[in-house]
Design an enzyme around this catalytic site. Structure first.
Site, mmCIF file in Angstrom:
data_model
loop_
_atom_site.group_PDB
_atom_site.id
_atom_site.type_symbol
_atom_site.label_atom_id
_atom_site.label_comp_id
_atom_site.label_asym_id
_atom_site.label_seq_id
_atom_site.Cartn_x
_atom_site.Cartn_y
_atom_site.Cartn_z
ATOM 1 N N SER A 45 0.800 -1.233 0.000
ATOM 2 C CA SER A 45 0.000 0.000 0.000
ATOM 3 C C SER A 45 0.829 1.277 0.000
ATOM 4 C CB SER A 45 -0.934 0.013 1.209
ATOM 5 O OG SER A 45 -0.190 -0.020 2.418
ATOM 6 N N ASP A 146 -24.940 -1.347 3.838
ATOM 7 C CA ASP A 146 -24.167 -1.448 2.611
ATOM 8 C C ASP A 146 -25.096 -1.100 1.447
ATOM 9 O OD1 ASP A 146 -22.820 -2.438 0.233
ATOM 10 O OD2 ASP A 146 -21.463 -3.503 1.588
ATOM 11 N N THR A 174 -15.462 -0.086 4.847
ATOM 12 C CA THR A 174 -15.649 0.307 3.457
ATOM 13 C C THR A 174 -14.298 0.665 2.845
ATOM 14 O OG1 THR A 174 -15.848 2.699 3.809
ATOM 15 C CG2 THR A 174 -17.824 1.367 4.161
ATOM 16 N N ARG A 207 -10.026 2.365 6.448
ATOM 17 C CA ARG A 207 -9.095 3.306 5.834
ATOM 18 C C ARG A 207 -9.189 4.635 6.572
ATOM 19 N NH1 ARG A 207 -6.691 -0.152 3.885
ATOM 20 N NH2 ARG A 207 -5.983 -0.491 1.758
ATOM 21 N N GLU A 232 -1.349 8.786 7.785
ATOM 22 C CA GLU A 232 -0.286 7.826 8.123
ATOM 23 C C GLU A 232 0.999 8.159 7.356
ATOM 24 O OE1 GLU A 232 -1.734 3.917 7.251
ATOM 25 O OE2 GLU A 232 -3.503 4.121 8.498
ATOM 26 N N HIS A 249 -2.064 0.395 11.708
ATOM 27 C CA HIS A 249 -2.592 -0.177 10.457
ATOM 28 C C HIS A 249 -2.103 -1.620 10.282
ATOM 29 C CE1 HIS A 249 -4.134 1.105 6.215
ATOM 30 N NE2 HIS A 249 -4.478 -0.137 6.494
ATOM 31 N N GLY A 252 -4.914 -6.212 9.448
ATOM 32 C CA GLY A 252 -4.866 -7.259 8.434
ATOM 33 C C GLY A 252 -3.516 -7.911 8.259
#
Length: 346
Positions: A45, A146, A174, A207, A232, A249, A252
């Protein structure tokens, strides 16, 4: 064939070396000049993939081993016939486990029963659907929002955003988008922050920029869980100080998710090059099964992995990027035998 690979891509040597000569750099240091003789670019990313990076290079395939897309100019790639693939969903289970771990710790520390709480899940895609499944196994009532899925599937299982924001616990899952029918930038902002109850728990593991942090830092809640930040690695110090968990972050960042991100791109690159898949790569992750003998959800999940360590590490916010790059080994729940039955993945 020459490949440029972010050096944080999991298992890049074992997985991608068969395609040609590999050069690695930290994602933020990958530049146009470093790509001039490369045909394949594999990133996470931290590399902004756009015209500025790729114009005049030989790159014809870009693979992103993470789920997010806001670092990639997909229109530019399409207009210039550069193949692009991403690892959508690779870390979905890891993020859902992060949120459930947070909830179990909050329930323990604030002495409440999770089955008495409502959980507003904003965004019910790869992460949100897995979180919904796990939360239901714990008896939590979920309020699903959603609008894209609702338009396709009907209103039966979805609620509007205002109702989801009224939940006891509100969590966002999202993508970050700025245009289209349902932009998510400042989805929680001046227009609706008043709907968050003073005793609510608010979570952003999606995010940075989905929640307006300038308002969040002034809003009273029971607790905040923040893994994704607007600027960030330059994070909001007031929000950091006032958070139950403030993490860099990493929701994940399980080994499983990192492997799956690499493996998904590997398979797509095999297809791009018309090369056979090496089936041995799929078995690169094979940890020894470990027994967890705790008798509660809280103790079981903390014995598997304590995210409080990640929170403690970020107390020195200058370590944000370094900690992400050298994150401790963390395996997902499926690799453990537990006395207490924990929610299994969808």
């Amino acid at each position: 064939m020459k490949l440029m690979i972010d050096d944080a891509v999991w298992g890049y040597k074992e997985i991608f070396s068969g395609f040609g000569e590999i050069t690695t750099l930290p994602g933020r240091l990958i530049t146009r000049e470093s790509l001039l003789d490369c045909e394949i670019l594999i990133v996470r990313s931290r590399t902004k993939v756009n015209k500025q990076l790729l114009d005049g290079t030989k790159v014809r395939f870009v693979g992103s081993t993470v789920a997010g897309l806001d670092h990639v100019d997909e229109n530019y790639l399409k207009e210039n016939a550069i193949s692009f693939v991403s690892a959508q969903g690779c870390n979905a289970n890891a993020v859902a486990e992060y949120v459930i771990s947070a909830l179990s710790n909050l329930a323990n520390d604030h002495n409440f029963d999770l089955s008495t709480k409502t959980l507003g899940i904003i965004g019910v895609g790869n992460v949100g659907s897995r979180l919904d499944f796990k939360a239901n196994q714990l008896g939590i009532t979920t309020l699903l929002n959603d609008p894209i899925r609702e338009a396709n599937e009907g209103k039966n299982k979805f609620v509007d955003l205002d109702e989801a924001l009224s939940a006891d616990i509100v969590t966002f899952h999202t993508p970050l988008t700025f245009s289209g029918a349902h932009p998510s930038h400042n989805l929680l902002g001046s227009q609706n922050f008043n709907l968050i109850k003073e005793d609510a728990i608010l979570i952003n593991a999606a995010r940075g920029g989905i929640i307006d942090e300038s308002l969040w830092e002034k809003t009273k809640t029971k607790e905040n869980i923040i893994d994704c930040w607007e600027n960030e690695p330059n994070i909001n110090p007031r929000l950091q100080r006032n958070s139950y968990w403030a993490t860099p972050h990493i929701a994940g960042h399980s080994i499983d998710a990192k492997f799956m991100g690499s493996f998904m791109i590997y398979k797509e690159l095999c297809s791009f090059n018309k090369a056979p898949i090496n089936n041995e790569i799929e078995s690169l992750i094979n940890p020894e099964i470990r027994a967890i003998n705790e008798s509660s959800l809280h103790d079981t999940l903390n014995s598997i992995y304590s995210f409080f360590d990640d929170h403690e590490a970020l107390k020195d916010s200058s370590k944000f990027e370094d900690y992400r790059r050298h994150y401790p080994e963390r395996y997902e729940w499926k690799h453990f035998h537990t006395n207490f039955i924990i929610p299994h993945k969808l």
